[in-house]
Design a protein around this motif. Sequence first.
Motif, PDB file in Angstrom:
ATOM      1  N   LYS A 281      -3.835   7.207   4.499  1.00 35.35           N
ATOM      2  CA  LYS A 281      -3.337   8.120   3.469  1.00 35.35           C
ATOM      3  C   LYS A 281      -2.204   9.031   3.936  1.00 35.35           C
ATOM      4  O   LYS A 281      -1.211   9.215   3.217  1.00 35.35           O
TER       5      LYS A 281
ATOM      6  N   ARG B  39       1.085   7.162   3.690  1.00 36.05           N
ATOM      7  CA  ARG B  39       1.443   6.501   2.434  1.00 36.05           C
ATOM      8  C   ARG B  39       2.244   7.427   1.528  1.00 36.05           C
ATOM      9  O   ARG B  39       2.144   8.648   1.600  1.00 36.05           O
ATOM     10  N   ASP B  40       3.039   6.807   0.646  1.00 36.36           N
ATOM     11  CA  ASP B  40       3.695   7.559  -0.408  1.00 36.36           C
ATOM     12  C   ASP B  40       2.600   8.113  -1.317  1.00 36.36           C
ATOM     13  O   ASP B  40       1.754   7.362  -1.804  1.00 36.36           O
TER      14      ASP B  40
ATOM     15  N   ASN C  44       0.784  -1.248   0.000  1.00 39.19           N
ATOM     16  CA  ASN C  44       0.000   0.000   0.000  1.00 39.19           C
ATOM     17  C   ASN C  44       0.813   1.293   0.000  1.00 39.19           C
ATOM     18  O   ASN C  44       0.211   2.376   0.047  1.00 39.19           O
ATOM     19  N   SER C  45       2.148   1.201  -0.049  1.00 39.28           N
ATOM     20  CA  SER C  45       2.917   2.449  -0.052  1.00 39.28           C
ATOM     21  C   SER C  45       4.257   2.285  -0.751  1.00 39.28           C
ATOM     22  O   SER C  45       5.270   2.852  -0.321  1.00 39.28           O
TER      23      SER C  45
ATOM     24  N   SER D  66       1.666   6.434  -4.544  1.00 38.92           N
ATOM     25  CA  SER D  66       1.115   5.080  -4.528  1.00 38.92           C
ATOM     26  C   SER D  66      -0.411   5.082  -4.527  1.00 38.92           C
ATOM     27  O   SER D  66      -1.035   4.028  -4.621  1.00 38.92           O
TER      28      SER D  66
ATOM     29  N   CYS E 251       1.905   0.687   6.420  1.00 38.66           N
ATOM     30  CA  CYS E 251       0.555   0.620   5.833  1.00 38.66           C
ATOM     31  C   CYS E 251       0.202  -0.768   5.310  1.00 38.66           C
ATOM     32  O   CYS E 251      -0.807  -0.932   4.615  1.00 38.66           O
TER      33      CYS E 251
ATOM     34  N   SER F 193      10.145   4.119   0.350  1.00 39.54           N
ATOM     35  CA  SER F 193      10.012   2.854   1.082  1.00 39.54           C
ATOM     36  C   SER F 193      11.082   1.835   0.705  1.00 39.54           C
ATOM     37  O   SER F 193      11.042   0.690   1.139  1.00 39.54           O
TER      38      SER F 193
END
Length: 308
Positions: free
Chosen positions: A146, A149-150, A107-108, A153, A130, A113
């Motif tokens: 959110k 997260r990146d 998810n990211s 992504s 995430c 990452s």
Amino acid sequence: MGAECSVYKDYDLEEPLETSSSDWVLYPAQSRGEGPSTRILKVLRHPAILKYYSSHNGSDEVAMVTEPVEPLEHVLNDLAVDEIVAGIYNIVQALVFLHDNGGLSHNSVGLSSVYVSVYDGAWKLGGMQCVSKFTEVTNEFLETAKPLRDSKSITPEEKVNARDGKISLVPEVYHSLDAYAFGMFVCDVLESRPDLIGSESDRFSALMQNSFLHNTPKMRPKLCTLLDNEFFKNDYLDVLSFLNNITVKTDIDKEKFFCSLAVKLKGIPADVVAKRLLPRLLNRFVLAEPSAEKEFLPHILSPCDGKD
């Protein structure tokens, strides 16, 4: 008393459980230093996933102790092309492991990452804050996650579904969020390194643009479809992969490998051989191989004449 105090300091204790013992009190507990990311890293073991050792909970932040790495963003411009191709392959392997073996969505995925090992230059997938089970990826979860997260992504369908408050993630598209994020990640890497040129790089870039970044989730391929992609067919990755798995290779495979190794190494930049492959080539598993002693070591132990 010291140990008892340490337990109270480092762990949150829940109500004690009823047991038949009069000598022990059993408390369910959780380390105060463990967030979602550290719990995930504790149980995931894969060469391409960041290795976690421990964590410490400070007054306003959690510090994690991992294997020695550097952020990819800090070193990307200093890596050789062969190292970048091998690194992208590592991330593919990590995501396939998460999807196929763990039923997990990262998810990211993004530049932020991914980390590079200080020891051998291998790329490691981190940023596990995430990670969730495929079945738990709901609109509510994605909206809550959110901020962590990146931003790249986040898929087009998430932005649309955020307006109507729903997201439909059925089994055939469980992989689609990470597939999109991986496509964005690869595009960022390729844009950062314009020297990654050639027919295979161009085809791989087009695959990302046309398939992995497709607006329709079901049109995005699974990550496992990339494992045999021609983009990853090069001598450096072949040598690296064999050395990483040398202990499970047959004697016939080893003989074939060491007979052709000297020729393959000539096609790899000398600094990459010296920095990334030489330590592996001089380890005990290689030095103990009769075929390596016969077919390869005479080459590596001979003085360079400036031509080879």
